[in-house]
Design an enzyme around this catalytic site. Structure first.
Site, PDB file in Angstrom:
ATOM      1  N   LYS A 115     -57.825  44.697 -87.063  1.00 50.40           N
ATOM      2  CA  LYS A 115     -57.936  42.716 -87.072  1.00 50.40           C
ATOM      3  C   LYS A 115     -57.738  42.520 -85.052  1.00 50.40           C
ATOM      4  CE  LYS A 115     -55.040  40.478 -89.682  1.00 50.40           C
ATOM      5  NZ  LYS A 115     -55.158  39.060 -88.210  1.00 50.40           N
ATOM      6  N   GLU A 135     -56.257  38.919 -83.269  1.00 50.58           N
ATOM      7  CA  GLU A 135     -56.272  37.770 -82.470  1.00 50.58           C
ATOM      8  C   GLU A 135     -56.860  37.480 -81.587  1.00 50.58           C
ATOM      9  OE1 GLU A 135     -52.142  36.307 -83.485  1.00 50.58           O
ATOM     10  OE2 GLU A 135     -52.001  36.976 -85.271  1.00 50.58           O
ATOM     11  N   GLU A 160     -57.927  31.043 -90.317  1.00 54.55           N
ATOM     12  CA  GLU A 160     -56.344  30.664 -90.726  1.00 54.55           C
ATOM     13  C   GLU A 160     -56.004  29.101 -90.396  1.00 54.55           C
ATOM     14  OE1 GLU A 160     -52.019  32.070 -90.665  1.00 54.55           O
ATOM     15  OE2 GLU A 160     -53.223  33.054 -90.090  1.00 54.55           O
TER      16      GLU A 160
END
Length: 209
Positions: A28, A30, A97
């Site tokens: 993962k 960002e 998010e």
């Protein structure tokens, strides 16, 4: 942070290490549009990538801190553009998010891949919360984001248990016989009969064994 931002090649190298040495099945990272090339480089080698957009904690200083993203029309467009970019780059899922629920729901509708929300409303394909947050495993007064629902009081229960342990130790209620190893009466009697000699003769019992 620092394991994938320098270049797509650095990110690929780190991803390969995580799969080979760490036993991971996916990575993962960002970032939205600016990370599309990196995501594509990793996925082209067969390593699945989960993209993380919206509030990106590792980049908090460049987005004004831990703040909701996509609250304006322009901000919502950026979230959508980021989502589409990482999807086209090969991400198998997108984590959203701290995004308004309505925005996240519309973004989810526009994507072919599923979304996972954390502070992004019920319109996402699935939900996630940090374990220490949802189990209440943190001391009183710690900052907790608005989107966190605490389902348990692990911290409070831990403190209660520690205090009970402390009380039992002080009162000598613990360890009771239930939690203590035993020795036969015969062996204990023999031990008592020679205990005074041990300091003088040292290894006297060893020869009998």
């Amino acid at each position: 942070m620092g394991s994938y931002e320098l270049s797509p090649e650095q990110a690929l190298h780190s991803a390969i290490r995580m799969v080979k040495e760490g036993g991971m099945k996916a990575v993962k990272l960002e970032g939205g549009e600016q990370m599309a090339l990196t995501i594509r480089r990793i996925t082209q080698t067969g390593i699945p990538v989960l993209a993380h957009i919206g509030l990106t904690p590792q980049r908090q200083h460049s987005i004004g801190g831990f703040k909701v993203q996509g609250k304006s029309a322009a901000g919502a467009v950026k979230v959508l553009r980021d989502a589409l970019a990482v999807q086209e780059a090969g991400a198998f899922m997108v984590l959203l998010e701290a995004v308004p629920g309505e925005v996240a729901a519309l973004v989810t509708e526009r994507l072919r891949v599923p979304t996972i929300g954390i502070g992004a409303g019920i319109g996402c394909s699935g939900q996630v919360l940090v374990q220490v947050d949802l189990t209440g495993n943190f001391p009183p007064g710690r900052f907790v984001p608005k989107f966190v629902k605490t389902y348990a009081d692990v911290w409070g229960e831990s403190v209660r248990g520690i205090e009970e342990f402390k009380g039992d130790v002080k009162s000598r209620a613990f360890p009771s016989g239930e939690y203590t190893y035993s020795i036969s009466e015969q062996e204990m009697a023999e031990f008592r009969s020679v205990v005074g000699e041990v300091g003088e003769q040292g290894v006297g019992m060893a020869s009998r064994a």
